[in-house]
Design an enzyme around this catalytic site. Structure first.
Site, PDB file in Angstrom:
ATOM      1  N   TYR A  52       0.807  -1.215   0.000  1.00  0.00           N
ATOM      2  CA  TYR A  52       0.000   0.000   0.000  1.00  0.00           C
ATOM      3  C   TYR A  52       0.846   1.274   0.000  1.00  0.00           C
ATOM      4  O   TYR A  52       0.567   2.220  -0.745  1.00  0.00           O
ATOM      5  CB  TYR A  52      -0.936   0.016   1.222  1.00  0.00           C
ATOM      6  CG  TYR A  52      -1.944   1.136   1.143  1.00  0.00           C
ATOM      7  CD1 TYR A  52      -3.142   0.967   0.449  1.00  0.00           C
ATOM      8  CD2 TYR A  52      -1.679   2.374   1.704  1.00  0.00           C
ATOM      9  CE1 TYR A  52      -4.038   2.009   0.342  1.00  0.00           C
ATOM     10  CE2 TYR A  52      -2.580   3.417   1.593  1.00  0.00           C
ATOM     11  CZ  TYR A  52      -3.760   3.233   0.909  1.00  0.00           C
ATOM     12  OH  TYR A  52      -4.649   4.257   0.796  1.00  0.00           O
ATOM     13  N   PHE A  80      -5.379  21.757 -24.201  1.00  0.00           N
ATOM     14  CA  PHE A  80      -5.974  20.509 -24.687  1.00  0.00           C
ATOM     15  C   PHE A  80      -7.414  20.430 -24.137  1.00  0.00           C
ATOM     16  O   PHE A  80      -7.741  21.115 -23.184  1.00  0.00           O
ATOM     17  CB  PHE A  80      -5.099  19.345 -24.191  1.00  0.00           C
ATOM     18  CG  PHE A  80      -5.632  17.995 -24.517  1.00  0.00           C
ATOM     19  CD1 PHE A  80      -5.705  17.572 -25.835  1.00  0.00           C
ATOM     20  CD2 PHE A  80      -6.052  17.129 -23.518  1.00  0.00           C
ATOM     21  CE1 PHE A  80      -6.199  16.311 -26.140  1.00  0.00           C
ATOM     22  CE2 PHE A  80      -6.531  15.872 -23.820  1.00  0.00           C
ATOM     23  CZ  PHE A  80      -6.608  15.465 -25.128  1.00  0.00           C
ATOM     24  N   ASP A  81      -8.280  19.594 -24.759  1.00  0.00           N
ATOM     25  CA  ASP A  81      -9.713  19.677 -24.388  1.00  0.00           C
ATOM     26  C   ASP A  81      -9.999  19.392 -22.912  1.00  0.00           C
ATOM     27  O   ASP A  81     -10.705  20.143 -22.258  1.00  0.00           O
ATOM     28  CB  ASP A  81     -10.628  18.861 -25.329  1.00  0.00           C
ATOM     29  CG  ASP A  81     -10.222  17.404 -25.476  1.00  0.00           C
ATOM     30  OD1 ASP A  81      -9.314  16.949 -24.754  1.00  0.00           O
ATOM     31  OD2 ASP A  81     -10.822  16.708 -26.320  1.00  0.00           O
ATOM     32  N   ASP A 128       2.525  21.216 -19.775  1.00  0.00           N
ATOM     33  CA  ASP A 128       1.640  20.073 -19.997  1.00  0.00           C
ATOM     34  C   ASP A 128       2.445  19.159 -20.927  1.00  0.00           C
ATOM     35  O   ASP A 128       2.488  19.363 -22.140  1.00  0.00           O
ATOM     36  CB  ASP A 128       0.321  20.538 -20.635  1.00  0.00           C
ATOM     37  CG  ASP A 128      -0.643  19.363 -20.859  1.00  0.00           C
ATOM     38  OD1 ASP A 128      -0.239  18.211 -20.628  1.00  0.00           O
ATOM     39  OD2 ASP A 128      -1.795  19.623 -21.274  1.00  0.00           O
ATOM     40  N   ALA A 179       2.700  15.892 -21.965  1.00  0.00           N
ATOM     41  CA  ALA A 179       2.312  14.537 -22.391  1.00  0.00           C
ATOM     42  C   ALA A 179       3.280  13.985 -23.440  1.00  0.00           C
ATOM     43  O   ALA A 179       3.561  12.791 -23.459  1.00  0.00           O
ATOM     44  CB  ALA A 179       0.891  14.557 -22.953  1.00  0.00           C
ATOM     45  N   LYS A 196       0.955   8.656 -23.126  1.00  0.00           N
ATOM     46  CA  LYS A 196       1.623   8.943 -24.391  1.00  0.00           C
ATOM     47  C   LYS A 196       3.100   8.553 -24.241  1.00  0.00           C
ATOM     48  O   LYS A 196       3.439   7.390 -24.437  1.00  0.00           O
ATOM     49  CB  LYS A 196       1.457  10.414 -24.773  1.00  0.00           C
ATOM     50  CG  LYS A 196       0.053  10.776 -25.224  1.00  0.00           C
ATOM     51  CD  LYS A 196      -0.870  11.076 -24.094  1.00  0.00           C
ATOM     52  CE  LYS A 196      -2.193  11.638 -24.582  1.00  0.00           C
ATOM     53  NZ  LYS A 196      -2.839  12.454 -23.553  1.00  0.00           N
ATOM     54  N   HIS A 224     -18.817  15.583 -29.291  1.00  0.00           N
ATOM     55  CA  HIS A 224     -18.226  14.708 -30.316  1.00  0.00           C
ATOM     56  C   HIS A 224     -18.117  13.265 -29.850  1.00  0.00           C
ATOM     57  O   HIS A 224     -18.153  12.345 -30.657  1.00  0.00           O
ATOM     58  CB  HIS A 224     -16.876  15.242 -30.783  1.00  0.00           C
ATOM     59  CG  HIS A 224     -15.851  15.372 -29.695  1.00  0.00           C
ATOM     60  ND1 HIS A 224     -16.030  16.198 -28.621  1.00  0.00           N
ATOM     61  CD2 HIS A 224     -14.662  14.774 -29.510  1.00  0.00           C
ATOM     62  CE1 HIS A 224     -14.976  16.099 -27.825  1.00  0.00           C
ATOM     63  NE2 HIS A 224     -14.138  15.236 -28.340  1.00  0.00           N
TER      64      HIS A 224
END
Ligand SMILES: *Cc1c(COP(=O)(O)O)cnc(C)c1O
Length: 458
Positions: A70, A122-123, A213, A215, A256, A448
């Site tokens: 843990y 990014f979204d 960010d 990624a 990614k 979308h």
């Protein structure tokens, strides 16, 4: 020296070979929305490069040694060491995926009335800013608007524009500057080190935290070594480290460039800020040494991060993306230039001039790719970004009608990409035969992902 791919398949997954008839049925069933298509009906899945890569034999071997205790598990320490080899921050907090990192960090940095400035949010990043009552302002460099300009760093942030905001009446409301590397929302274009240095100086002057960010930190680093004068002799690892050094912290989805199906981290220098994030993570993700991830995943990530900065791997990835982009243009489908690494962006608006934005040319091309070849791709155009009225009619189109062919890491080989190009060639021969679409059902949020559409007679 001819190019040699630096890996081979060690385990394979068969892909379905379907008939056009079956695909038409599946499209009907899915409400003509690629997100609703069952993956076992998809031959080539280019919907996303997120969490879709192949793991290596070494990642599998390490995963066998996972320590699932843990707190303070060995797997956590191996993960942390791997991250710290690239990311020079005092605090590294694992979480289950990138959007969790965003939620936790932004909750600590932003609030109602605050502003986040970015090259492009990014979204999910934008959603995590806006749900706090803060505003997400995109300030990409002007070259980003020209899809055809073959310029090296179209992912840059507009430093002058940021400076103007900070010096203006809204300056005191800016809670963070967030630079996305590579700029996913902006066609996957890279950010230069010169741009990061300039924005870092501006952020320091104004006392605003600069957050990456990150990624696709490895892909950005690779493109810097290929495109930025002065960095030709740098290793991708050294460039990546330098990029993180220029910022005060980072959020990074590891689905990614972590080469794993899940995982992310928050990296921070500031101990107070890290403490606040840690409390939130313990309450919502998991204890600070696992953050919702299994030891299995932490080991896979630790090894993935050792592999992803290999110049041979990155060179191969660049070459495959360029191959597909070149072939697409040869058969008459323009792409956003220059091509990056994680995907190529097809200019559907230009290919299908008989379709108005209100008939969603990007979406039409995505559906045609599936119908004609069992290829799944994502629209980045008016269906995703446009504004609709109450009857689901388009009132404000997106600036461009694009389709992204994302490239999962280490999955598809040259022959698969040739197949994609052949299908594109078939569509491009008679583009006027591709029907437009109308929306039959559109939910208010995250349209979308969830809408249903129908083809219309042209
Ligand atoms: C994927 C991605 C995210 C979100 O990460 P998830 O792991 O999918 O939650 C955030 N920012 C960028 C630039 C991304 O590409």
């Amino acid at each position: 020296m001819p190019h040699l791919r630096p890996f081979v398949a060690a385990v394979v997954r068969p892909i379905p070979i379907t008939t056009r008839e079956q695909r038409i049925q599946e499209l009907d069933r899915a409400g003509h929305n690629p997100f609703n298509i069952q993956a076992d009906r998809v031959s080539i899945d280019l919907l996303s490069d997120s969490g879709t890569g192949a793991v290596s034999v070494d990642q599998q071997a390490w995963a066998q040694r996972a320590d699932e205790r843990y707190a303070g598990a060995e797997s956590y320490y191996r993960f942390r060491e791997s991250v710290r080899d690239i990311v020079p921050y005092r605090h590294v907090l694992p979480v289950h995926q990138g959007r969790a990192a965003e939620r936790v960090l932004f909750t600590a940095l932003l609030g109602p009335g605050k502003i986040s400035l970015s090259n492009t949010h990014f979204d999910t990043t934008r959603a995590n800013v806006e749900r706090l009552g803060a505003a997400a302002w995109d300030l990409p460099c002007p070259e980003a608007q020209d899809l055809d300009a073959d310029l090296p760093f179209k992912g840059n942030i507009d430093v002058e524009a940021v400076r103007n905001v900070l010096a203006g009446p809204d300056g005191h409301r800016v809670g963070q500057i967030l630079v996305t590397i590579t700029n996913n929302g902006g066609g996957g274009q890279p950010v230069s080190m010169a741009n990061l240095e300039a924005i870092s100086a501006v952020a320091r002057t104004h006392g605003v935290p600069l957050i990456l960010d990150a990624a696709r930190f490895a892909e950005n680093a690779w493109l810097v070594t290929q495109r930025e004068p002065g960095y030709e002799q740098w290793s991708p690892r050294a460039v990546a480290r330098r990029a993180f050094e220029l910022a005060d912290g980072a959020v990074a989805s590891l689905k990614k460039d972590g080469l794993s199906p899940e995982g992310a981290f928050i990296g921070l220098h500031d101990t107070d800020l890290a403490d606040r994030c840690e409390v939130d993570i313990i309450a919502t993700e998991g204890f600070r040494t696992y953050g919702g991830l299994t030891g299995h995943t932490l080991e896979q990530l630790a090894q993935g991060l050792r592999e992803v900065l290999d110049p041979h791997y990155l060179a191969d990835r660049e070459r495959e993306a360029a191959f597909l982009a070149d072939r697409a243009r040869e058969v008459g489908v323009d792409t956003v230039r220059p091509s990056g690494l994680h995907g190529i962006y097809l200019n559907a608006g230009r290919l299908l001039p008989h379709l108005q934005p209100r008939h969603f040319p990007g979406h039409s091309l995505a559906c045609a790719l599936y119908r004609e070849g069992g290829i799944r791709a994502a629209e980045l155009g008016s269906l995703y970004l446009g504004e609709l009225d109450a009857n689901n009619e388009l009132v404000t189109p997106a600036p461009f009608e694009l389709v992204r062919l994302a490239l999962p890491r280490r999955v598809y080989d040259h022959s698969h990409l040739e197949y994609v190009a052949d299908i594109l060639a078939g569509i491009a021969k008679n583009p006027e035969r591709v029907p437009g679409y109308r929306i039959s059902h559109a939910p208010q949020v995250l349209r979308h992902f969830r809408c249903r559409t129908e083809p219309i007679a042209v």
